[in-house]
Design an enzyme around this catalytic site. Structure first.
Site, PDB file in Angstrom:
ATOM      1  N   ASP A  55      23.862  37.271  41.968  1.00  0.00           N
ATOM      2  CA  ASP A  55      24.719  37.659  42.821  1.00  0.00           C
ATOM      3  C   ASP A  55      25.232  36.110  43.363  1.00  0.00           C
ATOM      4  O   ASP A  55      24.981  35.209  43.604  1.00  0.00           O
ATOM      5  CB  ASP A  55      24.000  38.184  44.040  1.00  0.00           C
ATOM      6  CG  ASP A  55      24.875  38.842  45.195  1.00  0.00           C
ATOM      7  OD1 ASP A  55      25.818  38.164  45.408  1.00  0.00           O
ATOM      8  OD2 ASP A  55      24.486  39.982  45.273  1.00  0.00           O
ATOM      9  N   ALA A  79      34.172  40.412  43.354  1.00  0.00           N
ATOM     10  CA  ALA A  79      34.425  41.087  44.559  1.00  0.00           C
ATOM     11  C   ALA A  79      34.501  42.664  44.593  1.00  0.00           C
ATOM     12  O   ALA A  79      34.369  43.166  43.491  1.00  0.00           O
ATOM     13  CB  ALA A  79      35.809  40.544  44.923  1.00  0.00           C
ATOM     14  N   ILE A  91      39.044  43.485  35.021  1.00  0.00           N
ATOM     15  CA  ILE A  91      39.708  42.524  34.470  1.00  0.00           C
ATOM     16  C   ILE A  91      39.032  41.375  33.950  1.00  0.00           C
ATOM     17  O   ILE A  91      39.463  40.667  33.221  1.00  0.00           O
ATOM     18  CB  ILE A  91      40.664  42.128  35.794  1.00  0.00           C
ATOM     19  CG1 ILE A  91      41.398  43.235  36.603  1.00  0.00           C
ATOM     20  CG2 ILE A  91      41.924  40.936  35.207  1.00  0.00           C
ATOM     21  CD1 ILE A  91      42.172  42.812  37.721  1.00  0.00           C
ATOM     22  N   TYR A 122      40.180  44.562  53.082  1.00  0.00           N
ATOM     23  CA  TYR A 122      40.182  44.021  51.836  1.00  0.00           C
ATOM     24  C   TYR A 122      41.042  42.772  51.670  1.00  0.00           C
ATOM     25  O   TYR A 122      40.932  41.735  51.199  1.00  0.00           O
ATOM     26  CB  TYR A 122      40.540  45.134  50.633  1.00  0.00           C
ATOM     27  CG  TYR A 122      40.834  44.541  49.485  1.00  0.00           C
ATOM     28  CD1 TYR A 122      39.557  44.021  48.557  1.00  0.00           C
ATOM     29  CD2 TYR A 122      42.018  44.814  48.786  1.00  0.00           C
ATOM     30  CE1 TYR A 122      40.040  43.447  47.282  1.00  0.00           C
ATOM     31  CE2 TYR A 122      42.303  44.456  47.475  1.00  0.00           C
ATOM     32  CZ  TYR A 122      41.210  43.906  46.824  1.00  0.00           C
ATOM     33  OH  TYR A 122      41.533  43.173  45.504  1.00  0.00           O
ATOM     34  N   ASN A 161      49.357  45.872  40.516  1.00  0.00           N
ATOM     35  CA  ASN A 161      48.108  46.969  40.061  1.00  0.00           C
ATOM     36  C   ASN A 161      47.933  46.784  38.597  1.00  0.00           C
ATOM     37  O   ASN A 161      48.684  47.094  37.655  1.00  0.00           O
ATOM     38  CB  ASN A 161      48.955  48.116  40.229  1.00  0.00           C
ATOM     39  CG  ASN A 161      49.243  48.685  41.811  1.00  0.00           C
ATOM     40  OD1 ASN A 161      49.775  47.742  42.622  1.00  0.00           O
ATOM     41  ND2 ASN A 161      48.719  49.854  42.255  1.00  0.00           N
ATOM     42  N   GLY A 184      29.989  46.263  37.383  1.00  0.00           N
ATOM     43  CA  GLY A 184      30.252  45.849  35.905  1.00  0.00           C
ATOM     44  C   GLY A 184      29.510  46.652  35.167  1.00  0.00           C
ATOM     45  O   GLY A 184      28.560  47.330  35.311  1.00  0.00           O
TER      46      GLY A 184
HETATM   47  N1  LIG Z   1      42.081  46.052  39.734  1.00  0.00           N
HETATM   48  C1  LIG Z   1      42.987  45.575  40.422  1.00  0.00           C
HETATM   49  O1  LIG Z   1      44.192  46.393  40.173  1.00  0.00           O
HETATM   50  C2  LIG Z   1      43.175  44.389  40.915  1.00  0.00           C
HETATM   51  C3  LIG Z   1      44.496  44.058  41.969  1.00  0.00           C
HETATM   52  C4  LIG Z   1      44.302  42.856  42.514  1.00  0.00           C
HETATM   53  C5  LIG Z   1      43.067  42.290  42.653  1.00  0.00           C
HETATM   54  N2  LIG Z   1      42.087  42.300  42.038  1.00  0.00           N
HETATM   55  C6  LIG Z   1      40.764  41.644  42.162  1.00  0.00           C
HETATM   56  O2  LIG Z   1      40.270  41.214  40.714  1.00  0.00           O
HETATM   57  C7  LIG Z   1      39.048  40.954  40.521  1.00  0.00           C
HETATM   58  C8  LIG Z   1      38.461  41.912  39.704  1.00  0.00           C
HETATM   59  O3  LIG Z   1      38.803  43.492  39.921  1.00  0.00           O
HETATM   60  P1  LIG Z   1      38.073  44.395  38.796  1.00  0.00           P
HETATM   61  O4  LIG Z   1      39.275  45.431  39.109  1.00  0.00           O
HETATM   62  O5  LIG Z   1      37.879  43.893  37.637  1.00  0.00           O
HETATM   63  O6  LIG Z   1      37.017  45.073  39.475  1.00  0.00           O
HETATM   64  P2  LIG Z   1      35.785  45.317  39.005  1.00  0.00           P
HETATM   65  O7  LIG Z   1      34.970  46.235  39.898  1.00  0.00           O
HETATM   66  O8  LIG Z   1      35.881  46.246  37.750  1.00  0.00           O
HETATM   67  O9  LIG Z   1      34.764  44.097  38.608  1.00  0.00           O
HETATM   68  C9  LIG Z   1      34.230  43.476  39.491  1.00  0.00           C
HETATM   69  C10 LIG Z   1      32.868  42.550  38.990  1.00  0.00           C
HETATM   70  O10 LIG Z   1      32.503  41.821  39.964  1.00  0.00           O
HETATM   71  C11 LIG Z   1      31.127  42.181  39.928  1.00  0.00           C
HETATM   72  N3  LIG Z   1      30.467  41.716  41.202  1.00  0.00           N
HETATM   73  C12 LIG Z   1      30.964  42.192  42.490  1.00  0.00           C
HETATM   74  N4  LIG Z   1      30.307  41.697  43.437  1.00  0.00           N
HETATM   75  C13 LIG Z   1      29.365  40.939  42.930  1.00  0.00           C
HETATM   76  C14 LIG Z   1      28.670  39.770  43.552  1.00  0.00           C
HETATM   77  N5  LIG Z   1      28.041  39.656  44.927  1.00  0.00           N
HETATM   78  N6  LIG Z   1      27.679  39.168  42.667  1.00  0.00           N
HETATM   79  C15 LIG Z   1      28.134  39.062  41.179  1.00  0.00           C
HETATM   80  N7  LIG Z   1      28.994  40.025  40.537  1.00  0.00           N
HETATM   81  C16 LIG Z   1      29.684  40.752  41.591  1.00  0.00           C
HETATM   82  C17 LIG Z   1      31.009  43.651  39.596  1.00  0.00           C
HETATM   83  O11 LIG Z   1      29.780  44.003  39.273  1.00  0.00           O
HETATM   84  C18 LIG Z   1      31.765  43.645  38.729  1.00  0.00           C
HETATM   85  O12 LIG Z   1      31.485  43.417  37.153  1.00  0.00           O
HETATM   86  C19 LIG Z   1      38.512  41.651  42.147  1.00  0.00           C
HETATM   87  O13 LIG Z   1      38.303  40.100  42.936  1.00  0.00           O
HETATM   88  C20 LIG Z   1      39.596  42.292  42.792  1.00  0.00           C
HETATM   89  O14 LIG Z   1      39.865  42.126  44.085  1.00  0.00           O
HETATM   90  C21 LIG Z   1      42.149  43.575  41.273  1.00  0.00           C
END
Ligand SMILES: NC(=O)c1ccc[n+]([C@@H]2O[C@H](COP(=O)([O-])OP(=O)(O)OC[C@H]3O[C@@H](n4cnc5c(N)ncnc54)[C@H](O)[C@@H]3O)[C@@H](O)[C@H]2O)c1
Length: 329
Positions: A48, A72, A10, A138, A167, A34
């Site tokens: 981080d 996250a 996202i 979570y 979602n 990522g």
């Molecule tokens: N994908 C969904 O459907 C969804 C739904 C509800 C909420 N979310 C929230 O949206 C956000 C993004 O989701 P996503 O699907 O893009 O996830 P993703 O795993 O694709 O992206 C998360 C990014 O955060 C980075 N990251 C994680 N921990 C880190 C840290 N400690 N320091 C620096 N970077 C860090 C990862 O490397 C990754 O690039 C999250 O917070 C997730 O909880 C996602």
């Protein structure tokens, strides 16, 4: 704008939307999940979010005025197995970002929250004032951050917006960005993988009290989620306040419906098998999006499931290895 987690699914779509809206973007990511190839036209700081000094330095060096905090972990199952890790990364990381923002006097935050903060719905569609009673670690980590925000707002003059995504699905319509979680935990890419000869799709529960017995969920196109962030940044909060918005389409779709749409788009069958219900999976989860439509003017551009599946399908077809092996165009 500092986008933590901007190399993720996202986050990368939001970086693109922010760039198109004329914002200057810095991605802050540790690449734990990522992909460097997902970042275009943005400066990158590898770090981080749990390292508050590193976040502070990035904020000051790049003269950041707003933070979008995506970084996250997001697997419900992993959060049950490893609550310590999830609290450290999701709550610890967010608190460290908030602390760095306070030190650097950065006042605007958009926080990635989730429908998982609601837990088992007592009514649907779910509006923002629905009770928040997460049923897994979570969801608890995200709610813990939401609960901290008003105190940071009052003490440090922060203006925060929490976006509770349902979602997220689909891929950038121009085909350059997509979903590449490893392992993939989301239904649409897993169904596409099954259609392409990957493992058969597990359908968790076929005896729910829903029209076809499978769970109903609210899928929202990732580019529409990205747009919500651009709108949230443009909206003026009351000083020192938190705004909360659902980001969903307010249209429930069953697992069987998703399978049928994937089969139609891919023009091949999706092999699937029934599996036991997963603990804590509510039968029906979908948003009311009246508040974000009314207050931010958010109108989804890709509200139909076909668009989500079609863009996800094209991404997977053109990038069979996701972002790996230089295969991303
Ligand atoms: N994908 C969904 O459907 C969804 C739904 C509800 C909420 N979310 C929230 O949206 C956000 C993004 O989701 P996503 O699907 O893009 O996830 P993703 O795993 O694709 O992206 C998360 C990014 O955060 C980075 N990251 C994680 N921990 C880190 C840290 N400690 N320091 C620096 N970077 C860090 C990862 O490397 C990754 O690039 C999250 O917070 C997730 O909880 C996602």
């Amino acid at each position: 704008m500092l986008v933590t987690g901007g190399a993720g699914y996202i986050g990368s779509h939001t970086v693109k939307a922010l760039g198109a809206a004329g914002h200057h973007v810095i991605v802050f990511d540790n690449f734990s999940a990522g992909h460097a190839q997902a970042i275009r036209r943005a400066a990158v700081v590898v770090g981080d979010v749990c390292d508050g000094d590193a976040v502070y330095r990035a904020l000051v060096e790049h003269r950041v005025t707003a933070v979008l905090h995506f970084a996250a972990w997001l697997s419900v199952a992993d959060s049950v197995r490893d609550p310590a890790g999830y609290y450290a990364n999701n709550v610890g990381g967010a608190l460290s970002v908030l602390g760095a923002m306070a030190r650097a006097s950065v006042r605007v935050l958009v926080f990635s929250s989730t429908a998982a903060v609601y837990g088992r719905p007592v009514e649907t569609p779910i509006s923002e004032d629905h009770p928040t009673q997460p049923i897994n670690p979570y969801g608890e980590t995200k709610l813990a951050v939401e609960r901290a925000l008003p105190y940071f707002c009052r003490a440090y003059g922060l203006e925060a917006t929490s976006l509770r995504y349902f979602n997220a699905a689909g891929a950038d319509p121009d085909g350059t960005l997509g979903e590449d979680h490893r392992p993939e935990i989301h239904l649409i890419p897993r169904a596409i993988e099954a259609a392409l000869g990957g493992p058969a799709l597990d359908v968790f529960g076929e005896d729910y009290d829903t029209p076809d017995g499978t769970c109903l969920r609210d899928y929202v196109h990732v580019s529409d989620v990205a747009d919500a962030h651009v709108l949230a940044l443009g909206a003026r909060n009351e000083p020192a306040s938190v705004m909360v918005f659902n980001v969903g389409n307010a249209r429930p779709h069953s697992v069987r419906e998703v399978i049928a749409v994937v089969e139609r788009v891919a023009r091949r069958p999706v092999p699937w098998r029934g599996a036991p219900r997963r603990a804590g999976d509510p039968a029906v989860l979908y948003a009311s999006n009246a508040k974000i439509s009314r207050e931010l003017g958010w109108t989804p551009r890709f509200a139909d499931l076909e668009s989500m599946v079609e863009t996800a399908w094209r991404w997977r077809r053109d990038h069979p290895h996701g972002y790996q092996n230089g295969s991303a165009s």
